[in-house]
Scaffold this motif. Structure first.
Motif, short mmCIF file in Angstrom:
data_model
loop_
_atom_site.label_atom_id
_atom_site.label_comp_id
_atom_site.label_asym_id
_atom_site.label_seq_id
_atom_site.Cartn_x
_atom_site.Cartn_y
_atom_site.Cartn_z
N ASP A 112 0.83 -1.20 0.00
CA ASP A 112 0.00 0.00 0.00
C ASP A 112 0.87 1.25 0.00
O ASP A 112 0.57 2.23 -0.70
CB ASP A 112 -0.92 -0.02 1.22
N ASN A 113 1.96 1.24 0.76
CA ASN A 113 2.84 2.41 0.84
C ASN A 113 3.66 2.60 -0.44
O ASN A 113 3.90 3.72 -0.87
CB ASN A 113 3.78 2.28 2.04
N GLU A 114 4.08 1.49 -1.03
CA GLU A 114 4.95 1.57 -2.20
C GLU A 114 4.18 1.92 -3.47
O GLU A 114 4.63 2.75 -4.27
CB GLU A 114 5.67 0.23 -2.40
N VAL A 115 3.04 1.26 -3.68
CA VAL A 115 2.31 1.40 -4.94
C VAL A 115 0.91 1.97 -4.74
O VAL A 115 0.43 2.79 -5.51
CB VAL A 115 2.24 0.04 -5.68
N GLY A 116 0.24 1.53 -3.67
CA GLY A 116 -1.11 2.00 -3.41
C GLY A 116 -2.20 1.03 -3.81
O GLY A 116 -3.33 1.14 -3.37
N LEU A 142 -10.10 6.43 -4.25
CA LEU A 142 -9.41 7.47 -5.01
C LEU A 142 -7.94 7.57 -4.61
O LEU A 142 -7.09 7.85 -5.46
CB LEU A 142 -10.11 8.82 -4.82
N HIS A 143 -7.67 7.35 -3.33
CA HIS A 143 -6.27 7.37 -2.90
C HIS A 143 -5.48 6.26 -3.61
O HIS A 143 -4.35 6.48 -4.07
CB HIS A 143 -6.19 7.18 -1.38
N ASP A 144 -6.07 5.06 -3.72
CA ASP A 144 -5.41 3.97 -4.43
C ASP A 144 -5.18 4.34 -5.90
O ASP A 144 -4.11 4.08 -6.45
CB ASP A 144 -6.25 2.70 -4.35
N ALA A 145 -6.19 4.92 -6.53
CA ALA A 145 -6.06 5.29 -7.94
C ALA A 145 -5.00 6.36 -8.14
O ALA A 145 -4.19 6.29 -9.08
CB ALA A 145 -7.42 5.77 -8.48
N LEU A 146 -4.97 7.37 -7.27
CA LEU A 146 -3.95 8.42 -7.37
C LEU A 146 -2.55 7.85 -7.18
O LEU A 146 -1.61 8.21 -7.91
CB LEU A 146 -4.22 9.51 -6.33
N CYS A 147 -2.40 6.95 -6.21
CA CYS A 147 -1.08 6.36 -5.95
C CYS A 147 -0.61 5.51 -7.12
O CYS A 147 0.57 5.54 -7.50
CB CYS A 147 -1.12 5.52 -4.68
#
Length: 523
Positions: A87-91, A381-386
């Motif tokens: 999660d921290n590296e790619v999202g 949206l946070h996942d998509a932005l990351c």
């Protein structure tokens, strides 16, 4: 034997028992989240058992689910940490990495118990398989990334989220927000505001920075050419605060003198702030009535209680710095924006900062029917932005829908046929674990997983290397035509992390649980 020299309360599991305990714990975690995998995965309700906090969350994000679960199994905790790193590296890919690791360990359990292959031999075969999988993934990757590809990657990421019904709309919002960053990679410039009401379709991208605060009484509601002083200082000392003490006075005049002294002290502080030449003052802490009235008299807009994240974001987007003392105005950098105004969104009053010094500043306003929906939309949206930022840093794309998993499994099977010894069996188990990912995705959609994956393998064997699962119709099809794309960086991270974590768990032969040292032993 070991218990003879170990302290009381220390427990040890050895050999097969220790290994099986680790494998079962890790597989249980993978089984917990695998039903959330894919565009038709299910959601989980996470409810707190704290009597003082009965909040709930509805999500299918693997990292969020695993982080909320208290665990006692050591191997299970390894999977949780691995998911957090993903999660921290790619999202994105937090569920995939846990499921792949669990499936690898499930295959290892069969090799250990039925075929009696040594763990080191299995690990050696897995390392060879990982090398072949990376080479196959490299071949599948494409270097040309267009804006349309970014929208497709964002849409693929959002297709498994709660916002999948409006994935095209949100994908466009995310791509537009990332484009404004102009390669800086600082997602702090993208603010996500959650406002209950309306529908998800009403969400939009606001040009500028939004702050969920209100302007003080009697102060200008609209300012142009703003010079902003950002502070983290106490502005509530106009009231006497002496805790645990008693002040004895012989008349009320003495109390009035103390209050006057406090007010004078606050006035001097306000004068120092005004000496900076600002017309907007934003403080992280509270601003009481007296200093607020002083700011109003000098036509300065004062905004209080901008939380820590808010004040740090403001410093980033306005180009200012957060200060706590005001003795040296010449050494303080003020933030700048062209316009500060109060706008109305739904029934909420919001401050909008337009034309910030950092042109990358923008805000995504999320609308929805409930707070739980908005919380999950924010995570989506946070996942998509990351994932978009990771794609821009490593501009390579691959096809989704299980296409790359089948391609990697095909390459590993081909290499296993040329590998002598028992390592070939371990390589074949790695390929089988990779094929479980599209199997689970199809199964979560209610389709015949075995039929679809065999069709997919036959298509790849026939040279249709861009074929994957069409989860809309329950068939296979060209991922290029369907627009199902993923980030190369995300898939590579999933493959590497899952293989390394599975190998680490498989190499365990003892589990030692140590009791905490007693106080008298430490003295």
């Amino acid at each position: 034997m070991e218990s003879a020299y170990m302290s009381m309360g220390t427990e040890m599991e050895k050999g097969e028992n220790a290994r099986l305990s680790s494998l079962i714990g890790a597989m249980a975690i993978a089984d917990l989240v695998k039903t959330t995998l894919g565009p038709k995965g299910m959601d989980k309700i996470l409810q707190s058992v704290d009597p003082n906090d009965q909040s709930i969350s509805v999500t299918n994000d693997g990292a969020t689910i695993l982080s909320k679960i208290p665990l006692d199994n050591a191997a299970a905790k390894v999977l949780v940490d691995m998911s957090k790193v993903q999660d921290n590296e790619v999202g994105d890919g937090t569920t995939s990495v846990a499921v792949l690791c669990g499936e690898l360990l499930r295959e290892a359990e069969q090799l250990l118990l039925q075929q009696r292959i040594h763990p080191q031999t299995i690990c050696a075969g897995w390392r060879l398989a990982t090398k072949e999988a990376k080479a196959a993934l490299e071949i599948c990757a494409s270097d040309d990334i267009t804006r349309e590809d970014l929208v497709k990657i964002a849409s693929t990421t959002l297709s498994s989220k709660l916002v999948h019904a409006e994935k095209k709309h949100f994908a466009e919002l995310c791509v537009a927000a990332v484009e404004r960053l102009k390669g800086s990679g600082n997602l702090d410039h993208v603010q996500i505001i959650k406002l209950p009401g309306g529908s998800m379709r009403d969400s939009y991208l606001e040009d500028g920075f939004l702050l969920e605060k209100s302007i003080g009484v009697g102060q200008p509601k609209r300012l142009e050419n703003c010079k902003i002083l950002l502070a983290n200082t106490s502005m509530d000392t106009d009231k006497i605060k002496i805790y645990g003490s008693r002040v004895q006075v012989d008349s009320l005049n003495k109390v009035a003198e103390i209050e006057t002294a406090e007010k004078l002290k606050m006035k001097k502080k306000v004068d120092k702030i005004l000496a900076h030449g600002c017309n907007v003052f934003i403080n992280r802490q509270l601003i009481y009535n007296y200093p607020e009235s002083l700011f109003a008299q000098n036509n300065v807009t004062a905004i209080e209680h901008a939380d820590f994240d808010g004040i740090e974001r403001l410093a980033a987007v306005t180009g200012g710095e957060v200060v706590s003392t005001f003795d040296n105005p010449d050494k303080v950098t003020l933030g700048e924006c062209d316009l500060l105004e109060e706008i109305l969104i739904g029934e909420s009053k919001i401050l909008r900062l337009g034309g910030c010094k950092s042109g990358a500043a923008c805000s995504i306003v999320l609308r929805g029917s409930s707070n739980h929906l908005l919380d999950e939309a924010e995570r989506s949206l946070h996942d998509a932005l990351c994932i978009l930022m990771a794609t821009l840093k490593h501009p390579r794309r691959i096809y989704g829908g299980g296409c790359t998993e089948v391609a990697m499994a095909h390459a590993i099977d081909k290499a296993a046929q040329e590998t002598p010894g028992k390592q070939a069996i371990a390589m074949a188990s790695f390929a089988k674990a990779l094929l479980q990912l599209p199997m689970i995705v199809a199964d979560n959609g209610g389709y015949d997983a075995a039929e679809l994956v065999t069709q997919l393998r036959a298509a790849h064997a026939a040279g249709k290397n861009n074929y994957g699962l069409n989860m809309t119709n329950g068939t296979i099809g060209s991922m290029d035509e369907l627009g199902v794309m993923e980030s190369y960086r995300s898939k590579l991270q999933v493959l590497t992390s899952a293989a390394e974590a599975a190998e680490m768990i498989l190499r365990v032969d003892d589990i030692i649980k140590s009791a905490p040292r007693r106080r008298e032993e430490m003295m």
